[in-house]
Design a protein around this motif. Structure first.
Motif, PDB file in Angstrom:
ATOM      1  N   ALA A  21      79.425  54.937  77.078  1.00 55.48           N
ATOM      2  CA  ALA A  21      80.081  53.770  76.490  1.00 55.48           C
ATOM      3  C   ALA A  21      79.987  53.800  74.965  1.00 55.48           C
ATOM      4  O   ALA A  21      80.953  53.498  74.257  1.00 55.48           O
ATOM      5  N   ILE A  22      78.832  54.166  74.445  1.00 54.22           N
ATOM      6  CA  ILE A  22      78.659  54.251  72.987  1.00 54.22           C
ATOM      7  C   ILE A  22      79.609  55.283  72.402  1.00 54.22           C
ATOM      8  O   ILE A  22      80.293  55.044  71.397  1.00 54.22           O
ATOM      9  N   SER A  23      79.676  56.439  73.019  1.00 50.89           N
ATOM     10  CA  SER A  23      80.537  57.512  72.522  1.00 50.89           C
ATOM     11  C   SER A  23      82.006  57.105  72.546  1.00 50.89           C
ATOM     12  O   SER A  23      82.729  57.290  71.557  1.00 50.89           O
ATOM     13  N   SER A  24      82.447  56.536  73.651  1.00 54.77           N
ATOM     14  CA  SER A  24      83.856  56.149  73.778  1.00 54.77           C
ATOM     15  C   SER A  24      84.218  55.055  72.778  1.00 54.77           C
ATOM     16  O   SER A  24      85.257  55.111  72.123  1.00 54.77           O
ATOM     17  N   ALA A  25      83.356  54.033  72.656  1.00 51.13           N
ATOM     18  CA  ALA A  25      83.649  52.917  71.757  1.00 51.13           C
ATOM     19  C   ALA A  25      83.647  53.362  70.298  1.00 51.13           C
ATOM     20  O   ALA A  25      84.521  52.972  69.509  1.00 51.13           O
ATOM     21  N   THR A  26      82.675  54.177  69.929  1.00 51.89           N
ATOM     22  CA  THR A  26      82.576  54.642  68.543  1.00 51.89           C
ATOM     23  C   THR A  26      83.803  55.442  68.144  1.00 51.89           C
ATOM     24  O   THR A  26      84.357  55.275  67.045  1.00 51.89           O
ATOM     25  N   SER A  27      84.244  56.294  69.018  1.00 56.19           N
ATOM     26  CA  SER A  27      85.437  57.095  68.746  1.00 56.19           C
ATOM     27  C   SER A  27      86.682  56.228  68.640  1.00 56.19           C
ATOM     28  O   SER A  27      87.491  56.374  67.715  1.00 56.19           O
ATOM     29  N   ALA A  28      86.836  55.281  69.561  1.00 51.38           N
ATOM     30  CA  ALA A  28      88.040  54.446  69.590  1.00 51.38           C
ATOM     31  C   ALA A  28      88.117  53.490  68.410  1.00 51.38           C
ATOM     32  O   ALA A  28      89.216  53.145  67.945  1.00 51.38           O
ATOM     33  N   LEU A  29      86.963  53.041  67.889  1.00 51.68           N
ATOM     34  CA  LEU A  29      86.959  52.088  66.772  1.00 51.68           C
ATOM     35  C   LEU A  29      87.594  52.657  65.504  1.00 51.68           C
ATOM     36  O   LEU A  29      87.996  51.898  64.611  1.00 51.68           O
ATOM     37  N   ARG A  30      87.704  53.960  65.417  1.00 52.73           N
ATOM     38  CA  ARG A  30      88.339  54.555  64.237  1.00 52.73           C
ATOM     39  C   ARG A  30      89.833  54.260  64.204  1.00 52.73           C
ATOM     40  O   ARG A  30      90.457  54.315  63.138  1.00 52.73           O
ATOM     41  N   GLU A  31      90.410  53.950  65.375  1.00 51.83           N
ATOM     42  CA  GLU A  31      91.860  53.779  65.460  1.00 51.83           C
ATOM     43  C   GLU A  31      92.307  52.408  65.925  1.00 51.83           C
ATOM     44  O   GLU A  31      93.405  51.971  65.588  1.00 51.83           O
ATOM     45  N   HIS A  32      91.480  51.702  66.694  1.00 51.35           N
ATOM     46  CA  HIS A  32      91.923  50.472  67.363  1.00 51.35           C
ATOM     47  C   HIS A  32      90.795  49.439  67.438  1.00 51.35           C
ATOM     48  O   HIS A  32      89.627  49.774  67.255  1.00 51.35           O
ATOM     49  N   GLU A  33      91.201  48.204  67.753  1.00 50.67           N
ATOM     50  CA  GLU A  33      90.222  47.238  68.221  1.00 50.67           C
ATOM     51  C   GLU A  33      89.668  47.773  69.547  1.00 50.67           C
ATOM     52  O   GLU A  33      90.395  48.408  70.322  1.00 50.67           O
ATOM     53  N   VAL A  34      88.410  47.508  69.828  1.00 51.40           N
ATOM     54  CA  VAL A  34      87.790  48.025  71.039  1.00 51.40           C
ATOM     55  C   VAL A  34      87.204  46.872  71.852  1.00 51.40           C
ATOM     56  O   VAL A  34      86.491  46.019  71.313  1.00 51.40           O
TER      57      VAL A  34
END
Length: 487
Positions: free
Chosen positions: A355-368
């Motif tokens: 979950a940490i990995s997915s959220a951290t990566s996605a926050l660079r481009e979108h609201e999470v």
């Protein structure tokens, strides 16, 4: 006055107009009139059993720690109220009692010249440790040499459709129809369930018969709308921790009660309060605040370019509807946490790391949006259900901590009471904050953390059971807005 339970149609769905037909029309009581009755040396210390109680107030300090130094910081701001986030709704009764005792003792030790009155803030749908918490506060005050004449119970939250009429507590979803609270999903809570909607009967039930329904003083709308003198005269009958319940349908009812309480207290009466969110606003004479703008959220500075984090732990139906509506828009990345995996010791660490990995990566481009799976895991035991909730919340905290180490989100929204508390106090390590005000009228609170790793990041406390289906999406729109984010 008291009302016989048998005369109260507490198990019937009624229309608001019919329920109000026996009472006088509402009277206009201004916040300024209540403010004028406030003594400058006085301060309310609000023991909030989850952080959603701040949703009705603005520009007040909130603490997630309660050492004497924390109280001294808050009292130095000379606010009329200080919120202390105890999070006791997530604890068992022994832990909750101990935490209440500790908060009261430290507040009294730090008060200096301030005169303290205590508020036990809890759920407007009647979940929580009652009558335990106000009883513990009264015990601690008695040890300190102060008596309690009455415990005033005011769960009404008109902004969210929770009203009390003729001693019966109702829930409304915005229509004219009023549903007795015991007929809602809240009454089936695994830990804090109940079967009575009439407040005297609820008090008798929750006290296991130690406080008979016919001993409860009921301040009905007829009295509430008769003026401060009439209310104060009725309150003079209270002694030896008498239980007092008050009707309220609109803000002016709460303000009228506040004036009556102020008058009774001037005459020597001493009260504790067990209340829903808007009581404190009314009691200190604070006017309803308009929803915050982006500029106000970011302190008049340019909002950061990063994206925001939404953490959803609540499982009530309203939260699920709001989450579904938000995800339909497709503007946010979704990270779902498998609750079953969190409860499995062999899978828990991997689920948190993923979950940490997915959220951290996605926050660079979108609201999470990080949310727990929507199937609620329940047990027959209320204490076991609390243990499961704490285990899931601890995992959410670890996920938020991991995300924060990778970079600061633009904002953080926490959805649900226990979720909000744990994300604030542990995930973001907020010890002290200022409540800025609401993001929707009277129901969703924004804080500005003071110090610590989350300093200056808008933190939004979003109760699980408030707002329409569009509420979560509407709040994110304000927090994500670029226009107006500058002074």
């Amino acid at each position: 006055m008291t009302i016989e339970s048998a005369s109260r149609p507490s198990d019937q769905v009624v229309s608001r107009s019919v329920a109000l037909s026996a009472f006088p029309a509402e009277t206009d009581v201004s916040a300024a009139a209540v403010a004028a009755s406030w003594r400058p040396e006085r301060v309310l210390v609000v023991l909030d059993d989850d952080p959603t109680g701040t949703q009705s107030v603005s520009q007040l300090p909130v603490l997630t720690r309660w050492e004497e130094a924390d109280f001294r910081w808050a009292f130095a701001l000379e606010s009329r109220a200080v919120y202390v986030l105890t999070n006791t709704r997530s604890l068992g009764p022994l832990e909750a009692a101990a935490r209440n005792r500790e908060v009261v003792a430290n507040a009294l030790a730090a008060r200096g010249e301030r005169e303290i009155a205590f508020v036990s803030r809890s759920d407007s749908t009647l979940r929580g440790h009652f009558p335990l918490e106000p009883s513990v506060i009264a015990d601690e005050l008695e040890k300190a040499g102060s008596h309690t004449d009455g415990i005033v119970v005011v769960p009404a939250f008109p902004d969210a459709g929770r009203v009390t009429i003729n001693g019966v507590h109702y829930v409304s979803s915005g229509s004219d129809e009023l549903t007795p609270v015991a007929q809602t999903e809240f009454a089936s809570d695994a830990t804090f369930g109940f079967s009575r909607s009439d407040l005297p009967g609820y008090i008798e039930e929750k006290s296991l018969g130690q406080i008979p329904a016919d001993s409860v003083i009921v301040l009905d709308l007829g009295l509430m709308r008769s003026g401060a003198e009439a209310i104060a005269s009725q309150l003079e009958n209270a002694s030896e921790r008498a239980l007092i319940v008050a009707d309220a349908v609109v803000e002016s009812d709460l303000r009228a009660l506040s004036l009556g309480l102020a008058l009774a207290e001037e005459r020597g009466k001493r009260f504790l309060y067990r209340v829903g969110p808007p009581f404190v606003r009314a009691r200190i004479g604070q006017a309803e605040r308009a929803p915050l703008s982006s500029s106000e959220l970011y302190g008049g500075n340019e909002a950061p370019a990063s994206h925001g984090l939404v953490v959803v732990g609540s499982h009530v139906a309203q939260t699920t509807s709001q989450l579904e509506r938000l995800l339909q828009d497709g503007h946010a990345s979704v990270v779902q946490i498998d609750v079953g995996a969190l409860l499995d010791p062999e899978r828990r660490s991997d689920e948190i790391a993923a979950a940490i990995s997915s959220a951290t990566s996605a926050l660079r481009e979108h609201e999470v949006v990080v949310h727990t799976s929507r199937v609620l895991v329940r047990t027959e035991s209320g204490q076991d259900s609390l243990a499961i909730a704490r285990s899931v919340s601890a995992a959410i905290v670890a996920i938020v901590q991991g995300i924060m180490k990778a970079g600061r989100p633009r904002y953080v929204i926490a959805k649900g009471g226990i979720t909000s508390s744990d994300v604030a106090a542990h995930g973001l390590e907020i010890a002290r904050a200022i409540v800025l005000g609401p993001l929707l009228p009277g129901i969703i609170s924004a804080w500005r953390p003071v110090g610590g790793p989350a300093d200056g990041i808008p933190f939004v406390v979003f109760a699980g059971n408030v707002g329409d289906d569009d509420a979560l999406a509407s709040v994110i729109k304000v927090l994500s807005a670029d226009e107006g984010a500058r002074a």
